[in-house]
Structures are given as C-alpha cells and as structure tokens.
Design an enzyme around this catalytic site. Structure first.
Site, PDB file in Angstrom:
ATOM      1  N   ASP A 183       0.848  -1.201   0.000  1.00 56.98           N
ATOM      2  CA  ASP A 183       0.000   0.000   0.000  1.00 56.98           C
ATOM      3  C   ASP A 183       0.883   1.250   0.000  1.00 56.98           C
ATOM      4  OD1 ASP A 183       0.891  -0.493   2.615  1.00 56.98           O
ATOM      5  OD2 ASP A 183      -0.803   0.551   3.515  1.00 56.98           O
ATOM      6  N   HIS A 497       1.177  -8.885  -3.720  1.00 59.93           N
ATOM      7  CA  HIS A 497       0.233  -7.784  -3.475  1.00 59.93           C
ATOM      8  C   HIS A 497       1.070  -6.534  -3.223  1.00 59.93           C
ATOM      9  CE1 HIS A 497      -3.718  -6.153  -2.228  1.00 59.93           C
ATOM     10  NE2 HIS A 497      -3.012  -5.429  -1.358  1.00 59.93           N
ATOM     11  N   ASP A 542       0.074 -17.361  -4.596  1.00 60.02           N
ATOM     12  CA  ASP A 542       0.878 -16.390  -5.352  1.00 60.02           C
ATOM     13  C   ASP A 542      -0.077 -15.635  -6.272  1.00 60.02           C
ATOM     14  OD1 ASP A 542       2.767 -14.904  -6.624  1.00 60.02           O
ATOM     15  OD2 ASP A 542       3.579 -16.565  -7.822  1.00 60.02           O
ATOM     16  N   GLU A 551       1.517 -10.258   0.306  1.00 63.46           N
ATOM     17  CA  GLU A 551       1.929  -8.859   0.265  1.00 63.46           C
ATOM     18  C   GLU A 551       3.424  -8.790   0.567  1.00 63.46           C
ATOM     19  OE1 GLU A 551      -0.645  -6.176   2.407  1.00 63.46           O
ATOM     20  OE2 GLU A 551       0.463  -4.402   1.744  1.00 63.46           O
TER      21      GLU A 551
HETATM   22  O1  G3I Z   1      -0.901 -13.298  16.696  1.00 67.13           O
HETATM   23  C1  G3I Z   1      -2.282 -13.619  16.479  1.00 67.13           C
HETATM   24  C2  G3I Z   1      -2.536 -15.068  16.793  1.00 67.13           C
HETATM   25  O2  G3I Z   1      -2.265 -15.317  18.137  1.00 67.13           O
HETATM   26  C3  G3I Z   1      -3.997 -15.385  16.436  1.00 67.13           C
HETATM   27  O3  G3I Z   1      -4.224 -16.736  16.695  1.00 67.13           O
HETATM   28  C4  G3I Z   1      -4.241 -15.052  15.000  1.00 67.13           C
HETATM   29  C5  G3I Z   1      -5.687 -15.292  14.585  1.00 67.13           C
HETATM   30  O4  G3I Z   1      -6.512 -14.220  14.751  1.00 67.13           O
HETATM   31  O5  G3I Z   1      -3.947 -13.695  14.757  1.00 67.13           O
HETATM   32  C6  G3I Z   1      -2.635 -13.321  15.051  1.00 67.13           C
HETATM   33  O6  G3I Z   1      -2.566 -11.920  14.865  1.00 67.13           O
HETATM   34  C7  G3I Z   1      -2.544 -11.465  13.559  1.00 67.13           C
HETATM   35  C8  G3I Z   1      -1.408 -10.494  13.498  1.00 67.13           C
HETATM   36  O7  G3I Z   1      -1.390  -9.886  12.264  1.00 67.13           O
HETATM   37  C9  G3I Z   1      -0.064 -11.178  13.728  1.00 67.13           C
HETATM   38  O8  G3I Z   1       0.978 -10.256  13.613  1.00 67.13           O
HETATM   39  C10 G3I Z   1      -3.850 -10.808  13.215  1.00 67.13           C
HETATM   40  O9  G3I Z   1      -4.879 -11.737  13.122  1.00 67.13           O
HETATM   41  C11 G3I Z   1      -3.728 -10.102  11.914  1.00 67.13           C
HETATM   42  O10 G3I Z   1      -4.900  -9.401  11.599  1.00 67.13           O
HETATM   43  C12 G3I Z   1      -2.566  -9.172  11.950  1.00 67.13           C
HETATM   44  O11 G3I Z   1      -2.329  -8.713  10.692  1.00 67.13           O
HETATM   45  C13 G3I Z   1      -1.671  -7.506  10.503  1.00 67.13           C
HETATM   46  C14 G3I Z   1      -2.289  -6.867   9.274  1.00 67.13           C
HETATM   47  O12 G3I Z   1      -1.593  -5.713   8.942  1.00 67.13           O
HETATM   48  C15 G3I Z   1      -3.771  -6.527   9.482  1.00 67.13           C
HETATM   49  O13 G3I Z   1      -3.920  -5.566  10.417  1.00 67.13           O
HETATM   50  C16 G3I Z   1      -0.199  -7.787  10.230  1.00 67.13           C
HETATM   51  O14 G3I Z   1       0.454  -8.197  11.439  1.00 67.13           O
HETATM   52  C17 G3I Z   1       0.487  -6.565   9.692  1.00 67.13           C
HETATM   53  O15 G3I Z   1       1.780  -6.941   9.274  1.00 67.13           O
HETATM   54  C18 G3I Z   1      -0.293  -6.002   8.536  1.00 67.13           C
HETATM   55  O16 G3I Z   1       0.313  -4.837   8.133  1.00 67.13           O
HETATM   56  C19 G3I Z   1      -0.190  -4.265   6.953  1.00 67.13           C
HETATM   57  C20 G3I Z   1      -0.651  -2.870   7.306  1.00 67.13           C
HETATM   58  O17 G3I Z   1      -1.765  -2.935   8.142  1.00 67.13           O
HETATM   59  C21 G3I Z   1      -0.945  -2.058   6.065  1.00 67.13           C
HETATM   60  N1  G3I Z   1       0.128  -2.105   5.125  1.00 67.13           N
HETATM   61  C22 G3I Z   1       0.491  -3.433   4.735  1.00 67.13           C
HETATM   62  C23 G3I Z   1       0.916  -4.255   5.915  1.00 67.13           C
HETATM   63  C24 G3I Z   1       1.358  -5.654   5.516  1.00 67.13           C
HETATM   64  O18 G3I Z   1       0.302  -6.501   5.189  1.00 67.13           O
HETATM   65  O1  9MR Z   2      -3.951  -3.362   0.049  1.00 72.63           O
HETATM   66  C1  9MR Z   2      -4.194  -3.422   1.432  1.00 72.63           C
HETATM   67  C2  9MR Z   2      -3.022  -4.033   2.143  1.00 72.63           C
HETATM   68  O2  9MR Z   2      -1.882  -3.218   1.997  1.00 72.63           O
HETATM   69  C3  9MR Z   2      -3.343  -4.286   3.593  1.00 72.63           C
HETATM   70  O3  9MR Z   2      -2.311  -5.035   4.195  1.00 72.63           O
HETATM   71  C4  9MR Z   2      -4.632  -5.050   3.712  1.00 72.63           C
HETATM   72  C5  9MR Z   2      -5.048  -5.272   5.152  1.00 72.63           C
HETATM   73  O4  9MR Z   2      -5.215  -4.112   5.840  1.00 72.63           O
HETATM   74  O5  9MR Z   2      -5.668  -4.384   3.047  1.00 72.63           O
HETATM   75  C6  9MR Z   2      -5.425  -4.226   1.681  1.00 72.63           C
HETATM   76  O6  9MR Z   2      -6.489  -3.576   1.121  1.00 72.63           O
HETATM   77  C7  9MR Z   2      -7.619  -4.385   0.897  1.00 72.63           C
HETATM   78  C8  9MR Z   2      -8.700  -4.062   1.900  1.00 72.63           C
HETATM   79  O7  9MR Z   2      -8.296  -4.351   3.216  1.00 72.63           O
HETATM   80  C9  9MR Z   2      -9.937  -4.832   1.573  1.00 72.63           C
HETATM   81  N1  9MR Z   2     -10.345  -4.656   0.182  1.00 72.63           N
HETATM   82  C10 9MR Z   2      -9.303  -4.944  -0.777  1.00 72.63           C
HETATM   83  C11 9MR Z   2      -8.049  -4.182  -0.528  1.00 72.63           C
HETATM   84  C12 9MR Z   2      -6.946  -4.639  -1.480  1.00 72.63           C
HETATM   85  O8  9MR Z   2      -7.241  -4.407  -2.761  1.00 72.63           O
END
Ligand code: G3I
Ligand code: 9MR
Length: 736
Positions: A183, A497, A542, A551
């Site tokens: 993103d 992604h 993939d 991503e």
């Molecule tokens: O650690 C828990 C685990 O104990 C549990 O069983 C499991 C099931 O719910 O979840 C685990 O946590 C997850 C966590 O990542 C682990 O680090 C969450 O569900 C999961 O939602 C969370 O995802 C994060 C994601 O954003 C959504 O918020 C990722 O860590 C984080 O790296 C990712 O970061 C995103 C940014 O928001 C936006 N930009 C891209 C970036 C990479 O995807």
């Molecule tokens: O592109 C977004 C990605 O960088 C984030 O990690 C992810 C979770 O927050 O969300 C992606 O965006 C998606 C959104 O959450 C839901 N609709 C589709 C988007 C991707 O096209």
C-alpha cells in the site's frame, strides 16, 4: 486423520488440493562453503530403511557426495512426512543438485564464497524501490523506473491528531519515507522496527555493508548505502514529531486504501497525519536513539543530525512518560492499516534500552526494569527482543549498573529454545505451527535474527545452523519448494500484493521482496480464489489478491537484509571474500585478535612496564595508564611527562568505554567519512578525545573490562605502541 494422504486432507478442507512440491527441496540460491546444509526429501513414496541421497554436479550429473537420509518425520504445519538429507560435508564451490530415490531431483543450487551478496543487495534495494517523494531514475531502478509518488509536502492534520497549535485541517510537511508495503501509506510502528533492523545490521556487520553497493542516488557519498537508505525514512520519521510537545503521530495515510495503480496515479486522495500514540512515541524514541549512534561519524554528510536525533528521542520519551497508555485505534473514518497494539511495555523497554546505550544515563537502565523484561523474537507489535539485541551488542561499553549476566541469559535463553524447536522439527526450521501468522516468512527470519544473537554471544554452531535453516526455508526448503523472494531462486513469487509491481507494465515484479507467506487465517479469502489448503504452511496464494499471504512489507524485508549479512559474515571462513582492506579494517582486526583469556593485575603490571620500556628504547616520553572495571591497575608518567597527559588519557579512555573500540578506530572512522574528529556530535570534546592511544581490554566471553592508554606520541604512534606490546604479550603471530 494422521494417515490420510495430503490430497485427502485437501479435500477434507474443502479446497483445491495443495501442490506440495514432490521433489527434493533445498535453498535454491545456495550456501557458503562451510555452512550447515540440509535438504528435505518427501517421504510420501515408500522408501527402504536406510535410504540414501546423492549430491551430483548440475552439469554432467557426476556424483560428488552420498549420505544416508534421516528417519522419516512428520511436519504438522504442512501435513507432510519428510526425511532430512544433511550434506554439510559438501564444501567445494560449484553448482549441484540433490537426488533421492523416489523423488524428482532438487532444483540446482550453488556452493560459493559470496552466495548472498546479490540477494542481500536486492533486499536492501527493495527499500529504495518503495521510496515516496522520489522519481526512480532508470540508472538506479532499471526496468522499474517510475515517476515520483506522494511528495507529502502538504499533509492534513486529522481531527484525531488536532492540537491547539495544529487544529484539524492544518497543513504540515512530512515528506520522504518508504511506502509501508503493497500500500501507499506510512506508519511509525512498522517503520521503526524496519529502520532499526537495517541500522542494527550495520552496527553488527559494518564490513559487509562497507562493501555493499546498492546503486542508489546517494551511493558514493562516503556513507554506507544501508545508512543512506535508512536516512530516507529517518528524515520522514523526524517530521512526524510534533515540535510543540514531542509527541509522534502514529501514521500518515489516506482515509482508505488506494486502487492497484502506480504511486503517481494514486495521489489525488488527501493524506493525513492520524492521532499521536504511546506506541509511536516509544518506537520513535528507540529508533532515533539508535540512529544517533550510527549517524555520529557522518557529520559532513548529515550535519547536526546525530545530535538532533538524540534530542528528538529524549523528547519523545518524555512525552510517552506523560502519556503512558494512549493506545492507537483507527478513527471511524480511517480504514488503512491500524498497527494497533494492546501492550506498550515492550516498546517502553526497547526505547529505554536504546536511550541508555546512546546516552549512558543510568536512569534509562532503571526505567527499563530489565529483570521484568523477557525475550521474544521481534515483530512490529512485540519489540522487547530488540532491547536485548542492542544491549548484547553494546554490552562491553555499558555502565557498571548493567547486569551483563542477565543480558547473556536472555539472549541465550531464547536462542536455545529456538534451536530446540529447530532440532525437533520435521523440516528442521525454528518455527512451530502456531507461529504461522500474517507475515510468517518474517517470523522465520526474525527467529533467525535472534538465533544469530545467541551465536554472536557464545559462538554455538547450532545457533548459526538453525539460522541458516530459516533462510533455507524462505529460499525454497519449504512445502512449496519455491523461493518466497521476488526475482530470486526457484520459481519465485510472480504476483505479490504490491501496487507498483501490479500497476506497472513490467511483467516481473519489483525484485528483492520477501512476500508475507503462508498462514491459515486467510483474512482475504473472500476476495481470492480458493487457497490450496487450510494447513498453516500451505495457506499461500501467489496471487495479487492475497494481501494476507502474498503482500510485501518493509518490516519483513529488513530481517532478510540482516540475515544475508549475518550468515555471510559469521559462517566460518566466509571471511575469505575479496574486500579491499582499509586502515579501519586493519584496526578492527587488531581489536578482534588482541583479546585476553583473563586479565589479572599482574598482566596490567607486565604490560605497563613493557610499554614504558619500549618508549624509553625509542627515547620517547609517555604516560601510561591501565584500568580494569574502573580501578587503576597501572599508572606511570615518565620523567618529563607533562601533566596534560593525564587529561588526554582520561578523554581517550572515556571514548573507548563509550564506543567499545580503540580510540584510533573512532579517529579513522570519522576521518574516513569526512567528519571532524575534534568535534564529533554527541561526544563532548571536554570528556572524549578521538586520538589514537587507548585500547579496549577485552576478555573473551565477557567483553570489555578495561582500557590500556598511552599518551605522549602522535595518536597513530601511541596506538601502534600499545598494539605492538599486546601482540607480543598475547603471542599473536603474523602482521597486525
Ligand atoms: O498473533 C495472532 C494469533 O495469536 C492469532 O491466533 C491469529 C488469529 O486471529 O492472529 C494473530 O494476529 C494477527 C497479526 O497480524 C499477527 O501479527 C492478526 O490476526 C492479523 O490481523 C494481523 O495482521 C496484521 C495486518 O496488517 C492486518 O492488520 C499484520 O500483522 C500486519 O503486518 C499487517 O500490516 C499491513 C498494514 O496494516 C498495512 N500495510 C500493509 C501491511 C502488511 O500486510
Ligand atoms: O492493500 C491493502 C493491504 O496493503 C493491507 O495489508 C490489507 C489489510 O489491511 O488491506 C489491503 O487492502 C484491501 C482491503 O483491506 C480490503 N479490500 C481490498 C483491498 C486490497 O485491494
């Protein structure tokens, strides 16, 4: 269930069947000659007890090594039963494959002295490719050249971030920085751990990075590329601090995610700095404190930067002390990444540790409450491990208050646990099934980073072997038999992604990015074709739809940069690489070789007398002082020595106690980087002198315990006098 074949498991999970790779699986980039080397052989086909494997030359198929496969073992995360082939004995550089009865041969891989140079360079270059506010020129970016995206010179203060000096809608500048991931937003929590990991890689492995040329716009400016790259983001981070109170905005984002288009096509939506948070302030404080150490020698290129960073770090720390529990939540109108974190005690510990190391103020060590802080592998939402990484690296120069035994126990304790997991895992990786979460490949790499800390502390080969295995996994020794790094190794990801990879006209994705990797929660499944399996290590697509498994992200790439450096520098004999030797390298080598098994009062007396004797022999007048743990063990001013020698000795030895290096090392480092050694930022010239003559007394396995200091000759000669005496005292052979 256990007896079901994988295909039945897939059907049971109601998804299309997983294609676990049926061939022999191996790190498809390769190994340094003396690395630990394992391959995974599927045991799905009946194999006779005592089945064997063979390593053959890729060209011609000549067998070069044979061995027995280990007993079949199940790996729950992928549901496979596999056997391990250990071919560590293969040391001869070349290109090979591995064969085993009943399975297609492995992909080719190489054994060679500089196996991770290209990969490590690309992993760093990936950060450049994600730079905001900069047009990527063809001479740096090749096929992935693109117009500049998001200058962020006019960013709005979101209502959640409003203050009296900056009401909602105020326009501020917050330029530079990296796009977080696939993103186009910028977030302090992921920025902090990413930037830290790059800076720590440099602090730990300066020689590797001194020789790493990433072809970025700043290349050749006298600052290592890794530090210049980190600076791009550090400058942005500095702009996220509110000058009025020292608080730090949590993120700079649109209200919603952009479409899958190029950066310059995604610049219409307004951008906001969103709410200050405790997590952001502490993450910022920690990162700036580290950066102030690393930037200190580069006064010419970044004037005043180190001092500014340290001041910014202390202000953010104070803000966090006044706002200890401002946890971030997305305001209702903001749906971009949250990086919300229910606990900030880990961020507090990390910031305290870094401020303690950079300032030497005991108050920060007390604030750290080290005995209450456990150790875990790092992730954006759990950074306590970074405190231990930094304390362990700097342990020789901490104030007497620091509990070095505790530091060693925390680092070794975690490494031992991860090594145990590695040993007992079917795939011989440190990760357990429950570790497969969003960004699982970075979990693997960060576990390796902690194993490396254990190895750096006590040299246990199994810690390095386990770290090697983690890299092997990411590079092909996984259930898919594929590399998870774009552009590298066997059948790498083609559809990450990643908006720039998707939005451009180049078929291949931007190279050097590790994708998030398999994890069973499949948060994107409504937007994707069916996953191949519900199992943790097989839940990967993939496909560009898959932000939950495919991503890319800055905080996932940083440990790849770290690990390629670490394995290259720590694998035995890997050091035979072709580096040009600088005077700085020579002094670093002296420091590595001139270490003691123990350092007694008698040793100090013998060394002190010998120094005086050698000075007398060349008709020089010097003063000598030798100290251990703050106690003077030897002090002498020769006839005619002026009183100001004492002043020099104090300032030169202070420098050694602060940096852990000889005073001549710091002198050379500053000069090499175009700085002024008489005026190093963050070093008060009344207390520190970067002139040669003070040398650390390092006891192997313990760290620095004291100093040996000579004053009276020009700095390089004072230094050479100490080195000469130590060389003979320690009976070190050869040139130094
Ligand atoms: O650690 C828990 C685990 O104990 C549990 O069983 C499991 C099931 O719910 O979840 C685990 O946590 C997850 C966590 O990542 C682990 O680090 C969450 O569900 C999961 O939602 C969370 O995802 C994060 C994601 O954003 C959504 O918020 C990722 O860590 C984080 O790296 C990712 O970061 C995103 C940014 O928001 C936006 N930009 C891209 C970036 C990479 O995807
Ligand atoms: O592109 C977004 C990605 O960088 C984030 O990690 C992810 C979770 O927050 O969300 C992606 O965006 C998606 C959104 O959450 C839901 N609709 C589709 C988007 C991707 O096209």
């Amino acid at each position: 269930m256990r007896r079901l074949s994988l295909s039945l498991l897939c059907l049971a999970a109601g998804a299309a069947c997983a294609q676990t790779d049926p061939s022999v699986k191996v790190n498809g980039i390769g190994f340094l000659p003396d690395a630990h080397k394992l391959a995974v052989v599927p045991a799905g086909v009946p194999t006779s007890a005592g089945a064997r494997f063979e390593v053959v030359e890729d060209a011609g198929g000549k067998p070069v090594l044979a061995g027995a496969l280990a007993a079949p073992q199940r790996w729950d995360p992928s549901g496979e039963t596999v056997r391990i082939a250990d071919f560590s004995a293969l040391r001869k550089p070349g290109r090979y494959r591995i064969k085993a009865e009943g399975a297609p041969p492995s992909a080719p891989f190489t054994v060679g002295a500089d196996s991770y140079r290209a990969l490590g360079t690309a992993a760093l270059k990936a950060f450049y490719f994600n730079r905001t506010a900069l047009a990527l020129a063809p001479k740096h970016a090749g096929a992935w050249a693109r117009p500049a995206g998001h200058p962020d010179e006019r960013v709005l203060v979101h209502a959640s971030a409003a203050s009296s000096a900056r009401p909602a809608g105020t326009v501020i500048a917050s330029s530079k920085g990296w796009y977080d991931a696939g993103d186009y937003n910028k977030y302090i929590p992921s920025s902090a751990i990413s930037t830290y990991t790059l800076l720590a890689a440099y602090e730990h492995f300066p020689r590797w990075f001194d020789a790493l040329e990433a072809n970025i716009p700043e290349s050749g400016n006298g600052v290592p590329d890794v530090v210049d790259e980190a600076m791009w983001n550090l400058e942005w981070m500095l702009s996220m601090q509110d000058p009025a109170d020292g608080g730090v905005y949590h993120k700079l984002t649109n209200l919603t995610f952009d479409a899958m288009v190029m950066p310059h096509q995604a610049m219409k939506a307004p951008r906001y700095v969103v709410a200050k948070s405790t997590s952001a302030a502490l993450n910022f404080a920690a990162t700036m404190a580290v950066a102030s150490r690393v930037l200190a020698p580069y006064q010419k290129q970044y004037p005043g930067m180190a001092a500014r960073m340290l001041a910014a770090a202390e202000r953010a720390w104070e803000w966090a002390a006044a706002h200890p529990a401002l946890l971030f939540k997305n305001p209702p109108d903001v749906v971009t990444g949250e990086y919300g974190d229910a606990r900030v005690d880990d961020e507090r510990a990390w910031a305290a540790a870094e401020l303690y190391i950079s300032t030497g103020k005991d108050g920060y060590y007390t604030a750290l409450q080290p005995e209450t802080v456990s150790n875990t592998y790092p992730a954006w939402d759990d950074v306590r491990g970074l405190a231990w990484v930094s304390l362990a690296h700097h342990r020789a120069r901490l104030t007497p208050l620091a509990d070095r035994g505790l530091i060693a126990a925390r680092v070794d304790g975690l490494a031992a646990r991860l090594a145990q997991e590695w040993k007992s895992s079917g795939y011989r990786v440190p990760m357990r099934g429950a570790d497969f979460v969003w960004g699982s490949n970075a979990v693997m790499l960060n576990q390796a980073l902690m194993l490396v800390q254990g190895h750096r502390l006590n040299g246990k080969p199994e810690y390095l072997a386990a770290a090697q295995s983690a890299l092997d996994y990411v590079l092909g020794r996984n259930a898919f038999g594929r590399s998870f790094v774009t552009g590298f190794g066997v059948h790498p990801p083609l559809h990450p992604h990643h908006r720039p990879s998707q939005g451009d006209t180049v078929a291949a994705p931007v190279p050097g990015w590790v994708v998030g990797g398999p994890q069973p929660f499949q948060q994107d499944k409504a937007e994707c074709p069916p996953y191949p399996s519900a199992l943790p290590a097989l839940s990967w697509l993939d496909h560009v739809c898959s932000y939950a498994s495919n991503e890319v992200a800055i905080n996932w790439n940083a440990p790849l940069v770290y690990l390629t450096a670490a394995l290259s520098e720590l694998t035995p004999q890997a050091n035979a690489m072709t580096h040009t030797t600088t005077p700085l390298d020579a002094v670093r080598r002296q420091e590595q070789l001139l270490q003691f098994d123990s350092f007694s009062n008698k040793a100090a007396l013998d060394i002190g007398l010998e120094l005086v004797e050698r000075a007398r022999a060349r008709k020089a007048v010097v003063s000598v002082e030798i100290a251990r743990n703050g106690q003077t063990l030897f002090a002498h001013g020769m006839d005619g020595a002026p009183p100001d020698h004492a002043h020099w000795i104090r300032r030169k030895s202070n420098l050694v106690n602060r940096t852990g290096h000889s005073s001549y090392y710091t002198h050379l480092e500053v000069v090499q980087n175009g700085g002024d050694y008489e005026a190093i930022p963050t070093f008060d010239a009344r207390e520190y002198a970067a002139h040669g003559g003070a040398f650390p007394v390092v006891v192997k396995g313990t760290g620095q315990v004291g100093t040996i200091t000579v004053s009276g000759l020009p700095g390089p000669e004072d230094h050479a006098l100490v080195v000469g005496v130590l060389k003979d005292y320690l009976a070190i052979k050869g040139e130094l």
